[in-house]
Scaffold this motif. Sequence first.
Motif, PDB file in Angstrom:
ATOM      1  N   GLY A 112       0.790  -1.231   0.000  1.00 35.50           N
ATOM      2  CA  GLY A 112       0.000   0.000   0.000  1.00 35.50           C
ATOM      3  C   GLY A 112       0.816   1.272   0.000  1.00 35.50           C
ATOM      4  N   ALA A 113       2.136   1.147  -0.122  1.00 35.48           N
ATOM      5  CA  ALA A 113       2.997   2.338  -0.105  1.00 35.48           C
ATOM      6  C   ALA A 113       3.667   2.526  -1.459  1.00 35.48           C
ATOM      7  CB  ALA A 113       4.047   2.225   0.990  1.00 35.48           C
ATOM      8  N   THR A 114       3.800   3.787  -1.857  1.00 34.75           N
ATOM      9  CA  THR A 114       4.532   4.166  -3.065  1.00 34.75           C
ATOM     10  C   THR A 114       5.619   5.156  -2.666  1.00 34.75           C
ATOM     11  OG1 THR A 114       2.587   3.894  -4.494  1.00 34.75           O
ATOM     12  CG2 THR A 114       4.386   5.267  -5.334  1.00 34.75           C
ATOM     13  N   VAL A 115       6.845   4.842  -3.004  1.00 35.73           N
ATOM     14  CA  VAL A 115       7.971   5.734  -2.726  1.00 35.73           C
ATOM     15  C   VAL A 115       8.464   6.303  -4.050  1.00 35.73           C
ATOM     16  CG1 VAL A 115      10.311   5.939  -1.802  1.00 35.73           C
ATOM     17  CG2 VAL A 115       8.630   4.470  -0.647  1.00 35.73           C
ATOM     18  N   VAL A 116       8.487   7.621  -4.157  1.00 35.10           N
ATOM     19  CA  VAL A 116       8.988   8.298  -5.349  1.00 35.10           C
ATOM     20  C   VAL A 116      10.326   8.936  -4.992  1.00 35.10           C
ATOM     21  CG1 VAL A 116       8.609  10.100  -7.058  1.00 35.10           C
ATOM     22  CG2 VAL A 116       6.678   8.746  -6.231  1.00 35.10           C
ATOM     23  N   LEU A 117      11.384   8.508  -5.657  1.00 33.84           N
ATOM     24  CA  LEU A 117      12.721   9.044  -5.414  1.00 33.84           C
ATOM     25  C   LEU A 117      13.134   9.955  -6.561  1.00 33.84           C
ATOM     26  CD1 LEU A 117      15.468   9.180  -3.958  1.00 33.84           C
ATOM     27  CD2 LEU A 117      16.131   7.107  -5.221  1.00 33.84           C
ATOM     28  N   ARG A 118      13.416  11.197  -6.237  1.00 27.55           N
ATOM     29  CA  ARG A 118      13.897  12.166  -7.227  1.00 27.55           C
ATOM     30  C   ARG A 118      15.416  12.206  -7.185  1.00 27.55           C
ATOM     31  NH1 ARG A 118      14.958  14.251 -11.379  1.00 27.55           N
ATOM     32  NH2 ARG A 118      14.982  16.480 -11.802  1.00 27.55           N
ATOM     33  N   HIS A 119      16.040  11.969  -8.343  1.00 28.14           N
ATOM     34  CA  HIS A 119      17.496  12.022  -8.470  1.00 28.14           C
ATOM     35  C   HIS A 119      17.809  12.748  -9.769  1.00 28.14           C
ATOM     36  CE1 HIS A 119      21.696  10.899  -8.705  1.00 28.14           C
ATOM     37  NE2 HIS A 119      21.633  10.260  -7.547  1.00 28.14           N
ATOM     38  N   THR A 120      18.463  13.910  -9.666  1.00 26.05           N
ATOM     39  CA  THR A 120      18.703  14.727 -10.859  1.00 26.05           C
ATOM     40  C   THR A 120      19.807  14.181 -11.751  1.00 26.05           C
ATOM     41  OG1 THR A 120      20.341  16.141  -9.770  1.00 26.05           O
ATOM     42  CG2 THR A 120      18.017  16.785  -9.557  1.00 26.05           C
ATOM     43  N   GLY A 121      20.655  13.301 -11.203  1.00 25.15           N
ATOM     44  CA  GLY A 121      21.799  12.830 -11.964  1.00 25.15           C
ATOM     45  C   GLY A 121      22.961  13.798 -11.940  1.00 25.15           C
ATOM     46  N   ALA A 122      22.871  14.859 -11.125  1.00 21.41           N
ATOM     47  CA  ALA A 122      23.952  15.840 -11.061  1.00 21.41           C
ATOM     48  C   ALA A 122      25.225  15.250 -10.472  1.00 21.41           C
ATOM     49  CB  ALA A 122      23.509  17.053 -10.239  1.00 21.41           C
ATOM     50  N   THR A 123      25.094  14.197  -9.676  1.00 13.89           N
ATOM     51  CA  THR A 123      26.247  13.508  -9.100  1.00 13.89           C
ATOM     52  C   THR A 123      26.015  12.003  -9.234  1.00 13.89           C
ATOM     53  OG1 THR A 123      25.353  13.204  -6.858  1.00 13.89           O
ATOM     54  CG2 THR A 123      26.359  15.338  -7.362  1.00 13.89           C
ATOM     55  N   VAL A 124      27.050  11.223  -8.925  1.00 11.65           N
ATOM     56  CA  VAL A 124      26.899   9.759  -8.941  1.00 11.65           C
ATOM     57  C   VAL A 124      26.571   9.252  -7.544  1.00 11.65           C
ATOM     58  CG1 VAL A 124      28.431   9.443 -10.907  1.00 11.65           C
ATOM     59  CG2 VAL A 124      29.388   9.442  -8.589  1.00 11.65           C
ATOM     60  N   ARG A 125      26.280  10.169  -6.636  1.00 10.26           N
ATOM     61  CA  ARG A 125      25.909   9.772  -5.292  1.00 10.26           C
ATOM     62  C   ARG A 125      24.676   8.869  -5.332  1.00 10.26           C
ATOM     63  NH1 ARG A 125      27.794   8.506  -0.489  1.00 10.26           N
ATOM     64  NH2 ARG A 125      26.376   9.009   1.217  1.00 10.26           N
ATOM     65  N   GLY A 126      24.739   7.760  -4.615  1.00 10.75           N
ATOM     66  CA  GLY A 126      23.613   6.830  -4.583  1.00 10.75           C
ATOM     67  C   GLY A 126      23.550   5.883  -5.760  1.00 10.75           C
TER      68      GLY A 126
END
Length: 342
Positions: A112-126
């Motif tokens: 029942g949960a939706t997680v939306v992750l925003r990642h701009t791609g500005a770094t390779v972090r993560g």
Amino acid sequence: MPARRPAARAKSAIPQLDWRSPQPAPMVLVSGPEEVCAERAIAAVRDYLRAEDASLEVSDLRADDYESGTLMGLTSPSLFGEPRLVRVTGGEKMSDAFLAEALSYLEHPQDGATVVLRHTGATVRGKKLLDAIRAATGTAVEVPCVAVKRDGDRYDFAAGEFQAARKKVAPAALRALTQAFADDLTELAAACQQLISDVPGDVTAEIVQRYYGGRVETTAFTVADTAIAGRYGDALLALRHALDSGADPVPLVAAVAMKLRTMARVAGRRGSSAALAAEIGMKDWQVDRARRDLSGWNEESLGRAIQATARADAEVKGGSRDAVFALERMITVIATRAPFGG
């Protein structure tokens, strides 16, 4: 010494969805640098889930300022079992704590949960998390928001704005719009929305010419932005340049009025940009922009600016013989935030 190439992106095994029509999944990765598209995609996921169940619980957290246990706490089932949407920003700067917990969560997402992750791609972090998401078939989807740089991409973007609003627009009108807004997708989006709301019938090249003709950049918005920012001299110069370039006073005033109306709707309201946008029927980026524009304004000065703009609107539509003076007076009131001649 040759420049180092960025690390190659891992091949994705999960569905790649269009940002205009994304669908939810336990994990939704919204990737890429184009912020306008990303904000639209995240809002579309929210609207999709809310249409399915109006009791949707929406939460926001930052991956770069993360407290351990927050993700699990926000996704855990509530007492009444409402669906949950967790929007995560700052993925390109995520902390070690978020990285570890997101990797663990990806293996056992909450029902029942939706997680939306925003990642701009500005770094390779993560990168480890991104690679894991892109390999999580059946659990995750990705919404790429690649940079819109080419003329053809901007043309397609503008065409999509009108198509989504079910508004007919001539190809020549789209070409004129994309030429006028060559460097700022946010302003192109705003111009499309202005035409959609202001023009009762089909949008033609003549209408676009009337609103934005004679400009390489968005002169009307440049005038509005500099005046609202309090840069009096720059605003008068921008106004003169707009008029010399053939800009029509009527749409110029309309652009100023649109920004002031947005500021008035946002002024004094609290809460996250996403929550406020949903409440008053705007986009997240419009709320963020209005909040930036409101710096240094108060209720009195904003009311005075709106009154001055309404007066200028009437005068440039035939209420005065001197449209230029009407525009200059409007700009003076807005940029100085004081009564004309005061």
